[in-house]
Structures are given as structure tokens and as C-alpha cells.
Design a protein around this motif. Structure first.
Motif, PDB file in Angstrom:
ATOM      1  N   PRO A   1      48.173  36.762  52.774  1.00 13.21           N
ATOM      2  CA  PRO A   1      47.289  37.475  53.872  1.00 13.21           C
ATOM      3  C   PRO A   1      48.030  37.131  55.121  1.00 13.21           C
ATOM      4  CG  PRO A   1      45.912  36.142  52.239  1.00 13.21           C
ATOM      5  CD  PRO A   1      47.354  35.696  52.108  1.00 13.21           C
ATOM      6  N   SER A   2      47.755  38.334  55.700  1.00  5.42           N
ATOM      7  CA  SER A   2      47.954  38.293  57.355  1.00  5.42           C
ATOM      8  C   SER A   2      46.748  38.601  58.068  1.00  5.42           C
ATOM      9  CB  SER A   2      49.107  39.250  57.729  1.00  5.42           C
ATOM     10  OG  SER A   2      49.638  38.894  59.019  1.00  5.42           O
ATOM     11  N   GLN A   3      46.752  38.580  59.384  1.00  6.59           N
ATOM     12  CA  GLN A   3      45.351  38.753  60.035  1.00  6.59           C
ATOM     13  C   GLN A   3      45.854  39.209  61.605  1.00  6.59           C
ATOM     14  OE1 GLN A   3      44.974  34.227  61.307  1.00  6.59           O
ATOM     15  NE2 GLN A   3      43.401  35.440  61.768  1.00  6.59           N
ATOM     16  N   TRP A   4      44.730  40.065  62.027  1.00  4.40           N
ATOM     17  CA  TRP A   4      44.809  40.219  63.488  1.00  4.40           C
ATOM     18  C   TRP A   4      43.354  40.044  64.059  1.00  4.40           C
ATOM     19  CZ3 TRP A   4      44.626  44.470  59.932  1.00  4.40           C
ATOM     20  CH2 TRP A   4      43.416  45.519  60.266  1.00  4.40           C
ATOM     21  N   ARG A   5      43.173  40.032  65.448  1.00  2.22           N
ATOM     22  CA  ARG A   5      42.066  39.893  66.034  1.00  2.22           C
ATOM     23  C   ARG A   5      41.901  40.969  67.072  1.00  2.22           C
ATOM     24  NH1 ARG A   5      42.729  35.506  68.663  1.00  2.22           N
ATOM     25  NH2 ARG A   5      41.522  33.936  66.955  1.00  2.22           N
ATOM     26  N   MET A   6      40.832  41.871  67.186  1.00  3.78           N
ATOM     27  CA  MET A   6      40.575  42.670  68.076  1.00  3.78           C
ATOM     28  C   MET A   6      40.200  42.050  69.527  1.00  3.78           C
ATOM     29  SD  MET A   6      41.216  45.510  66.511  1.00  3.78           S
ATOM     30  CE  MET A   6      41.049  46.787  67.712  1.00  3.78           C
ATOM     31  N   GLY A   7      40.602  42.738  70.688  1.00  2.00           N
ATOM     32  CA  GLY A   7      40.165  42.412  71.948  1.00  2.00           C
ATOM     33  C   GLY A   7      38.746  42.801  72.283  1.00  2.00           C
ATOM     34  N   LEU A   8      38.731  42.691  73.644  1.00  4.82           N
ATOM     35  CA  LEU A   8      37.378  43.343  74.208  1.00  4.82           C
ATOM     36  C   LEU A   8      37.634  44.934  74.618  1.00  4.82           C
ATOM     37  CD1 LEU A   8      36.456  40.343  76.657  1.00  4.82           C
ATOM     38  CD2 LEU A   8      35.875  40.662  74.352  1.00  4.82           C
ATOM     39  N   LEU A   9      36.994  45.851  73.496  1.00  8.28           N
ATOM     40  CA  LEU A   9      37.466  46.910  73.714  1.00  8.28           C
ATOM     41  C   LEU A   9      36.719  47.911  74.614  1.00  8.28           C
ATOM     42  CD1 LEU A   9      37.416  47.317  69.934  1.00  8.28           C
ATOM     43  CD2 LEU A   9      39.227  46.796  71.401  1.00  8.28           C
ATOM     44  N   ASN A  10      35.607  47.037  75.122  1.00 11.45           N
ATOM     45  CA  ASN A  10      34.821  48.140  76.276  1.00 11.45           C
ATOM     46  C   ASN A  10      34.952  47.345  77.709  1.00 11.45           C
ATOM     47  OD1 ASN A  10      33.779  50.074  74.134  1.00 11.45           O
ATOM     48  ND2 ASN A  10      32.806  48.204  73.442  1.00 11.45           N
ATOM     49  N   ARG A  11      35.024  48.084  78.469  1.00 15.09           N
ATOM     50  CA  ARG A  11      34.848  47.691  79.857  1.00 15.09           C
ATOM     51  C   ARG A  11      33.645  46.690  80.188  1.00 15.09           C
ATOM     52  NH1 ARG A  11      37.646  48.573  84.771  1.00 15.09           N
ATOM     53  NH2 ARG A  11      38.677  50.260  83.810  1.00 15.09           N
ATOM     54  N   SER A  12      32.598  47.202  79.639  1.00 13.66           N
ATOM     55  CA  SER A  12      31.361  46.250  79.765  1.00 13.66           C
ATOM     56  C   SER A  12      31.310  45.091  79.206  1.00 13.66           C
ATOM     57  CB  SER A  12      30.042  47.283  79.259  1.00 13.66           C
ATOM     58  OG  SER A  12      30.428  47.592  78.003  1.00 13.66           O
ATOM     59  N   ASP A  13      32.198  44.935  78.253  1.00 10.59           N
ATOM     60  CA  ASP A  13      32.286  43.496  77.461  1.00 10.59           C
ATOM     61  C   ASP A  13      32.713  42.344  78.370  1.00 10.59           C
ATOM     62  OD1 ASP A  13      31.767  44.622  75.003  1.00 10.59           O
ATOM     63  OD2 ASP A  13      33.793  45.185  74.510  1.00 10.59           O
ATOM     64  N   TRP A  14      33.462  42.829  79.375  1.00 12.82           N
ATOM     65  CA  TRP A  14      33.828  41.884  80.274  1.00 12.82           C
ATOM     66  C   TRP A  14      32.725  41.436  81.349  1.00 12.82           C
ATOM     67  CZ3 TRP A  14      38.360  39.094  80.153  1.00 12.82           C
ATOM     68  CH2 TRP A  14      39.432  39.515  79.108  1.00 12.82           C
ATOM     69  N   LYS A  15      32.419  40.135  81.198  1.00  8.06           N
ATOM     70  CA  LYS A  15      31.223  39.709  82.098  1.00  8.06           C
ATOM     71  C   LYS A  15      31.951  38.688  82.843  1.00  8.06           C
ATOM     72  CE  LYS A  15      28.338  41.640  79.574  1.00  8.06           C
ATOM     73  NZ  LYS A  15      27.728  42.995  79.793  1.00  8.06           N
TER      74      LYS A  15
END
Length: 910
Positions: A124-138
């Protein structure tokens, strides 16, 4: 007993059904298990390794499964592609459930071989998604309260800057953890550079992060000496993600950061700053009960001055250990004297995932000699030139005493100073700058210096060597070696600079001229994917102009050939890695640059750029050939050549993308330009397009048949008048050796590369240089990789392994070695997107042998030097009778064969 026999029979039958391929080396977006990705449909890839030496092995189908947990791969909840009948194993587009912010994805793949047998599932391998929407950043951008928003003013000289510079800020935040943690991930960035800390330890092994981009608007760009409108296509700031769960604990916790100036605040007269350092982080702590806390950078953080009292990428770094605050990023530290942080304006650049390799410490060197000088200073030699820094190990001195390091007397590297705390032995290395040196001089060292107290650490953007080149000619091996060192010395922040000390700028001309050689030596898929995006982003979205460097700094001189990178580099990337999406992403930019170029084309079809600044026509906008050793070809000849090449590559790109009308249009423009080039620059009296590379560029372009013999003769005569040396600058040298080899003059190419007198690569080796240089003589920078563009001859002609543009990515390989009498052997192997491919040829006792490796899923055409097909053997029998081999023709002194994947041994009596 019977039960055991049945188990054995079942296991044997299961093994017999297992395919002959093993999928491995899994990547997502050109990275192995990337920590953060923001592509909504990530692209996946793997390499198939054969479990036997059977020829013709290939993948006939694949199946990818993706799950939100590793354990869930038994029953994937995100995507099960099912059996997909195709031989594609690269840039497989994820097509499962829509990606959401912070989603963690585990994946595995299995494949079917040429007999329809399926492999085991890959690891198995993996990846992680980032913060995809500007509104995700607080989180909020924070900085030091003793600094304002604006960048430091630009001094007129390094002396003015001296050892000054505001101290790098320390930032910290305390919070409590009261429940068992399931996951803890920090999304973080800082400008220009940052280090993140958690509970007293640095997070990760990255240095000099994030990678460099055009972060923000800079209103003074149009007023610079080399002015460019601040009208770029895109601005962005890259953020990283770190798993910090192992660093947290129950109770009180601390996260912190140190931020340095980097290229965000360079204070150099040829570099325009953006603002003062700033920091942004958002930490998600997910508990085993499913609840979550989020710790963000905001006004509740506190700040203090660090011991780094000066850090400037063009001036150096000074560390005052008397100002250290032990435990500043650990729980229990008393921060009552610290100030509240200042809120900072967010850069206009959008936040984007850092999906490319970072800078790392890539090599550690011990001193090869230490000499105490008459003045009491120490000279320490590390043997080879690196970009990086010197680490002090367990050193002690009186409080306030200062040790200073000078780097080979190179003022452009800046200075490095360390001030002792007097509190006992300490370790130290710079954080926010690098230096360029093979030797150093140390002033005011306490006591006797020993080798154990110093190490040199090479620092560069991490790229793996993916090729091996070796010949029986030691000079050629050394030339390749010093170029490779110069290249990696210049790779910082996900871009390649012209030189790693003086300008440190991502010149597009140097980049395009060397990119083929870089790709032939290193796995640089994610490196160029990132840098080519920077070039695309730096294009003027109104005019189509591509500047001389990307990311742009207004001290970068260049011309037409520099902007041509937007056409040349995506095409070379496509040819070497087979990535059609690279062409899709940059096609409009290619067209835009050709459109810009047209504005400088006269009625005869000749391009001659005369771009101006406020004082008139500016040389640094309009360069042609650069650093030729003698006679220089005309600027309009170079400009017109690159106009032709950009039109030609845009036509080819349109053809790949199925844009037939565009392909015809740009092909016609390229042909029109070629004819204009013939008419303007060919001298019928001399039969030449000019010395200094004119004939080289003309032959690469393809001269009319009636001219070919004359132009080749003129080129050979010019080389003879220079005693067998080249006489070209960076653009002529890029094609010099290949053009000779492809026009029946490979002996001249070999002889020119085998020189040790000036001008030649061998001259640099002869005088002891461990890197390649800016000029053929002793002038200029002694660490420039741009001339390395010509070294593709080593791999493509001398060794004789080329890609086929019609089946890119080495899907079909052409092996056509060009042996010379002086060499006993040449070896070149490289990793392709299908696996390892390579050739080793050897000539001895009037016999020649060739070992060929074709990776799984690829095919090849092999040219064996022979005058008769009957003289060619493969694995001790007539070649045309061999498994997986088909004789094609006798052609130009070669017996030509088509072969499938596998390992081959050809031999022929000469």
C-alpha cells in the motif's frame, strides 16, 4: 499427511496463477506517499518489475483500489477501478468518490501480464488531501511586532547591509490535550522560510521551505532597471503538511515556529522584496472518540527575538548564542516577557499544496585537510564545491567571542558568524541561508581546530540520481561528474538557478538549455512539474511575454531564448516522461509566447526583439547567444531560431492534443520562419550561416538539401581552424555535439569533448574545478550548469539511447550507439516510467558487443554497427532467430532490429 499434500497442491496452483509482474514504486502526483495534495483527481503511477527473464512481458490490465484507511483496502470505500484493460501505468487519473479536504487515502494496485495472469496486490501507498477551499483556512498570518509590513530597503552594496538585519522571530502557542489522539496534522507555511517546532523538537527534516514562487504583488516591478509589469498569470504560496501525532502528549503542549527572510525579504539591489517574514499554521487534532480540536495561528500567539540576528539570502547569517532561550518551544517555558504577535496582511497568492520535493541536507563531507595559517586563522578544505553550510559539532568558547567563516573568498556567498554563549559545548548550523564553497577560512577559532568539530553539509532540493553513465575515458566520466555537482548545487526551492552564490535566480534560459541533460540524469518529474508551473504562472497574462526568470526577480537579464522555456521545457518533459497533461496545462501559454514573439517579426519573417525600458533598448531584455569564447552569432539569428523552435514545438503539441487546425497553422509558421532564416543568414559565398554556432543552429533546424554539404563542410572547417575546439556559447553548445554526430561528424564531437585546453569542458577538469563554469575562461562564476545542455551527446549519441517522440516516455526506445576507436566501453542506464532501460557497448579485439535492457511494457529499435546481418549474434545465435527479435534492414552501417522488452546480448565481429 493427505491434508498437507492438498495444502501444498493448492499453494502451488495459486502460485502458478500469479502473474509474472510485480507493481512497485507507487507514486501520486510524481511523489512517493505525498503528505499533501490538492489536485481533485490525483494522478497515480507505478513501475512493473518482471519476476523472470522472459522477453516481451507487458501489462495488459490494471486494477486500483483506494480506501480511507489502510485496513479498508480489503473493502475499499473510495474507489475500486475494477479490471481496466490497458497497458498504461503512469498518470492514471483517480476516478472514485470526490476528494474532500484533509482526506487520507490509501491505495494499492495489481496488474495482469501478457498471459492474462494477475499479480499480487502491491504494497500500500498513501496520500493526504490538503485544504481544498479557501474557507477551510481559519488561521491568520502572524509576524513579529517589532517589524512592519514592508520589505527591507535595498542597499546599494553588501557593505551597506553588513551584519545588520532584524532578528528572526520566534513564535509559540500553548494548548492542552485531554484525550487520546487518533491523528494530528499540521498544515503550515512561512515566508520567506520557516521551521516548525512541537514540544521542543523540529518538525520534519525539510530545510529552506517552502519552495519559492511568485508569492504576491510587488508594485515597484515596473520601475525596476529590468522592468516587468506585475501582471503575472498566477500568484501562489505553497504550504506543507506534517504528521505531528508522535510529538504531542497528554496535558500541556507547545507548537512554535522560526521564520526567516528568504526571497520574500531579500534586500538586494537586483531582487525586489514582498514584505517582512510571516507565518501561518492550522493544526487538526482528531481524538479517538471522533471529536476534534483545531489550533491556528492568530493573535493569541506570542513572539520574541531569536538568536539568529541576521539572515539574508544574499548576505549570510549571524547567530548569537548569548540570546538563546532554552526550552522556548517546550511546555513549562516562561514566556511572560514575550510580546503578542502582530497580524500580517495575507499575500495575494493563493495557498497551494507543496506537491514537490523540498530542500534537504543531501550529503555530509568531512574535511580533507586543515591548515593553520600564519595569522592564526584556519583553512579547511572539503575537496569539492557544494552549496550548503558548515556545521559546528560540540564547540565551546568564551561568552561573546565570535567565529567568522569566509567561503573561498567568495563575497557573493555572504558571511557566517557564530557568537559563543559561554554556557558549554554547542552545536550550530545555519537555518535560512546557504553558502557555496569547497574550502573555508575560519577566523578566531577557540583553541586547536580538529576535524571532528566540523562537517560540511550539502543542501539542495532533493532529487534522486536515476541514471548511470560511465566510459573507459576517465575525462568523460569526470566531465559528467562535475556537471552533475554543479546542477544540484543550483537546485534550491524547487527551481534551478544560474549560479548558487551570486544571483541565485531561476533563469529560464539556463533552465531550458540544460533541462534535457538534467532529465537524463535525475528523477526530476515533480521538480520540473513545479518549476514549469512557475514559468507558466510568470507569463504576462495580457501580452504573453515570459520573463527571463521564474519566479521573477527584476535583476534577471536574458532575451528571447529565455522565454522560449515555456515551449521547450514542457515538450522535453513530455518526450522524456510521456505526460500529455503537461502539454495540456501549458498549450495556451505556448501559443501566448509565440503570439508575443510575432510582435517583433519584420516583413521578411525575421524576429529581432528590441524590448525597452525607460532609457531605451535594454541589452538585458534582448540577449542572443551568451558567453561564446570568441565570435558571437548575431542576436537576430538566435531570436529567429527560437521563434522557429517555439512555433515548431507548438505545432507538435497541437498535434499530440488533437488540435489539427492549430497544428497546421503553427507548422506553416515554423516553415515560413525557417525559409526566412535561410534567406537572411546563409552566405552563398562561404556556404555558411556563420561561425560561433550559426551552422550548428541551422543544421539543427534543417537546411535545404542543396546547402547541406556546404554547411557541413563549413562547420568542419571552422572547428579545424579552432584546433578541434568548439566556439559556441550556451545555445550553440546545447546542440553542437548532437548536430555533429547526426551529420556524419561524430569524430569531431568526440575530439572536441576530449580536449583539455581552453575552451573545453576538459579544461575545467584539468585546472581542478569540481563544478562547471559560466565562461570557458577563468572569468565569471565558477559554478554554472548551463553548458551541461550539450552533454546529452554522452547518452543519446555516444551511448546511443534515445526516446521516440512518437511514443514518448521511452515507450519505444531507439538504441543507436556511435562508437569511436578510442573508447573500449560506454554504459548508460536510466530509470524510465516503465523501469530501467540501458545499454552497455564494448569493443575489444575487433569485436563489438552490446547489452541492451528494455523495461516491461516498452519496445525498442536496435541499431547494431555491422555491415552484414549474418555477422550479428544475440546470445550465441543468429540475432534474427532470437526470441523477441525481428530483423528490419541494413541501414547506414547498422543492422537494424525491432525487439520487445527484455535483456539482450548482441555481438558482432567488426
Amino acid at each position: 499427511m493427505r491434508l498437507l499434500l492438498l495444502i501444498f497442491m493448492f499453494a502451488a496452483a495459486a502460485h502458478a496463477q500469479t502473474g509474472s509482474l510485480i507493481p512497485e514504486s507507487l507514486t501520486c502526483e510524481y511523489m512517493s506517499s505525498p503528505s499533501v495534495v490538492d489536485v481533485l483527481q490525483p494522478r497515480l503511477a507505478w513501475i512493473n518489475r518482471a519476476t523472470s527473464r522472459k522477453r516481451g512481458q507487458k501489462q495488459t490490465a490494471w486494477q486500483v483500489q483506494v480506501s480511507s484507511s489502510e485496513a479498508g483496502l480489503n473493502n475499499p470505500d473510495l474507489w475500486d477501478s475494477g479490471k481496466t484493460p490497458t497497458d498504461q501505468n503512469d498518470r492514471i487519473v483517480y476516478a472514485g468518490k470526490p476528494m474532500t479536504s484533509r482526506m487520507e487515502c490509501w491505495w494499492s494496485v495489481r496488474v495482469w501480464d501478457d498471459e492474462g495472469k494477475v499479480s499480487e496486490w502491491s504494497k500500500p501507498s498513501q496520500w493526504r488531501m490538503g485544504l481544498l477551499n479557501r474557507s477551510d483556512w481559519k488561521a491568520k498570518w502572524i509576524g513579529a511586532p517589532w517589524q512592519g509590513e514592508d520589505a527591507l530597503p535595498k542597499p546599494r552594496s553588501p557593505i551597506e547591509r553588513g551584519q545588520s538585519g532584524p532578528p528572526a522571530p520566534l513564535l509559540r502557542k500553548t494548548f492542552n490535550v485531554t484525550k487520546p489522539i487518533a491523528r494530528a496534522v499540521a498544515f503550515v507555511t512561512g515566508l520567506g522560510y520557516f521551521e516548525m517546532y512541537a514540544n521542543g523538537s523540529k518538525v520534519g527534516t525539510d530545510v529552506l521551505v517552502p519552495n519559492q514562487t511568485n508569492y504576491d504583488k510587488r508594485p515597484d516591478l515596473p520601475n525596476a532597471y529590468i522592468p516587468v509589469d506585475d501582471n503575472f498569470t498566477r500568484y501562489k504560496v505553497l504550504y506543507l503538511a506534517y504528521d505531528i501525532k508522535p510529538m504531542l502528549k497528554q496535558g500541556e503542549n507547545v507548537i512554535g515556529g522560526i521564520i526567516g527572510n528568504g526571497f520574500y525579504n531579500p534586500a538586494k539591489y537586483w531582487a525586489e522584496g514582498y514584505g517582512t517574514p510571516r507565518f501561518l499554521t492550522q493544526v487538526y487534532i482528531t481524538y479517538t472518540d471522533g471529536t476534534e480540536d483545531v489550533v491556528v495561528s492568530d493573535e493569541t500567539w506570542k513572539a520574541s527575538e531569536s538568536p539568529i540576528i541576521m539572515d539574508m539570502v544574499y548576505y549570510g547569517e549571524t547567530y548569537d548564542a548569548t540570546r538563546e532561550q532554552a526550552g522556548w518551544s517546550s511546555p513549562g517555558f516562561n514566556d511572560s516577557s514575550w510580546k503578542n504577535v502582530a497580524m500580517r496582511r495575507p499575500p495575494s497568492g493563493e495557498l497551494a499544496a507543496h506537491t514537490a520535493n523540498t530542500d534537504k541536507v543531501t550529503q555530509t563531507l568531512k574535511p580533507v585537510s586543515i591548515e593553520k595559517l600564519a595569522n592564526g586563522n584556519y583553512k579547511v578544505d572539503f575537496g569539492v564545491e557544494i552549496s550548503g553550510w558548515v556545521r559546528f559539532n560540540n564547540i565551546d568558547g568564551p561568552k561573546g567571542d565570535t567565529v567568522s567563516i569566509a567561503f573561498n573568498g567568495n563575497e557573493f556567498s555572504g558571511s557566517n558568524r557564530f557568537i559563543f554563549s559561554g554556557n558549554g559545548p554547542q552545536n550550530y548550523a545555519p537555518r535560512f541561508n546557504w553558502f557555496v564553497f569547497s574550502a573555508i577560512e575560519i577566523k578566531n577559532w577557540p583553541g586547536e581546530l580538529t576535524a571532528s568539530q566540523l562537517t560540511a553539509e550539502a543542501v539542495n532540493t532533493y532529487v534522486e540520481a536515476s541514471a548511470t553513465f560511465e566510459t573507459s575515458n576517465k575525462l568523460f566520466n569526470d566531465i559528467n561528474k562535475i556537471w552533475r555537482r554543479s546542477q544540484v548545487d543550483n537546485m534550491h526551492g524547487g527551481v534551478a538557478s544560474d549560479c548558487p552564490h551570486r544571483e541565485r535566480s531561476a533563469y529560464t534560459g539556463d533552465g531550458q538549455v540544460a533541462c534535457a541533460t538534467v532529465m537524463q540524469n535525475y528523477d526530476v518529474k515533480n521538480f520540473y512539474h513545479k518549476w514549469i508551473q512557475d514559468i507558466h504562472d510568470a507569463q504576462d497574462k495580457k501580452t504573453g511575454y515570459v520573463p527571463n526568470a521564474a519566479p521573477w526577480q527584476p535583476g534577471c537579464g536574458g532575451g528571447v531564448a529565455w522565454g522560449a522555456a515555456i515551449c521547450i521545457m514542457p515538450w522535453e518533459f513530455y518526450a522524456q516522461y510521456g505526460a500529455v497533461d503537461m502539454l495540456k496545462d501549458n498549450y495556451e501559454s505556448m501559443k501566448g509566447y509565440v503570439s508575443y514573439m510575432k510582435t517583433w517579426v519584420d516583413n521578411d519573417g525575421i524576429m529581432f526583439s528590441k524590448r525597452q525600458n525607460k532609457d531605451g533598448v535594454l541589452q538585458w531584455f534582448n540577449l542572443g547567444e551568451w558567453v561564446a569564447p570568441g565570435e558571437k552569432i548575431p542576436d537576430d539569428l538566435v531570436h529567429t531560431f527560437y521563434f522557429w523552435q517555439c512555433a515548431d514545438l507548438t505545432s507538435k503539441t497541437a498535434g499530440v492534443l488533437g488540435k489539427k487546425e492549430d497544428a497546421i497553422e503553427y507548422a506553416a509558421l515554423a516553415e515560413k520562419t525557417r525559409k526566412a532564416f535561410y534567406k537572411r543568414f546563409f552566405n552563398p559565398t562561404t556556404g555558411s550561416y556563420g561561425n560561433g554556432g550559426g551552422d550548428v543552429l541551422a543544421l539543427y533546424m534543417g537546411v535545404p538539401e542543396i546547402q547541406q554539404r556546404k554547411v557541413r563542410t563549413a562547420l568542419a572547417h571552422n572547428i579545424a581552424t579552432h584546433n578541434g575546439h568548439l566556439d559556441t556559447g550556451i545555445f550553440g553548445t546545447r546542440y553542437f555535439f548532437e548536430v555533429l554526430a547526426n551529420n556524419g561528424m561524430n569524430d569531431l564531437a568526440y575530439a572536441a569533448l576530449n580536449k583539455t585546453t581552453m575552451p573545453s569542458f576538459g579544461h575545467w577538469v584539468e585546472i581542478g574545478s569540481t563544478t562547471t563554469r559560466e565562461e570557458w575562461n577563468e572569468d565569471g562564476s565558477h559554478n554554472h550548469p548551463m553548458f551541461g545542455g550539450g552533454l546529452v551527446w554522452f547518452y543519446r549519441n555516444l551511448a546511443g539511447m534515445k526516446y521516440d517522440e512518437r511514443m514518448p516516455g521511452y515507450k519505444h526506445i531507439v538504441f543507436k550507439p556511435q562508437p569511436v576507436p578510442d573508447l573500449q566501453f560506454v554504459t548508460y542506464t536510466r530509470e524510465t516510467i516503465f523501469g530501467e532501460a540501458g545499454i552497455h557497448w564494448e569493443q575489444k579485439d575487433k569485436a563489438l558487443s552490446m547489452d541492451i535492457t528494455v523495461p516491461v511494457g516498452a519496445t525498442a529499435t536496435v541499431y547494431v554497427p555491422a555491415i552484414s546481418e549474418k555477422a550479428v549474434m544475440e546470445s550465441n545465435k543468429r540475432a534474427k532467430l532470437g526470441e523477441g527479435i525481428k530483423f528490419k534492414a541494413l541501414e547506414g552501417g547498422y543492422a537494424v532490429y525491432e525487439i520487445v522488452s527484455g535483456v539482450y546480448h548482441f555481438s558482432v565481429l567488426q
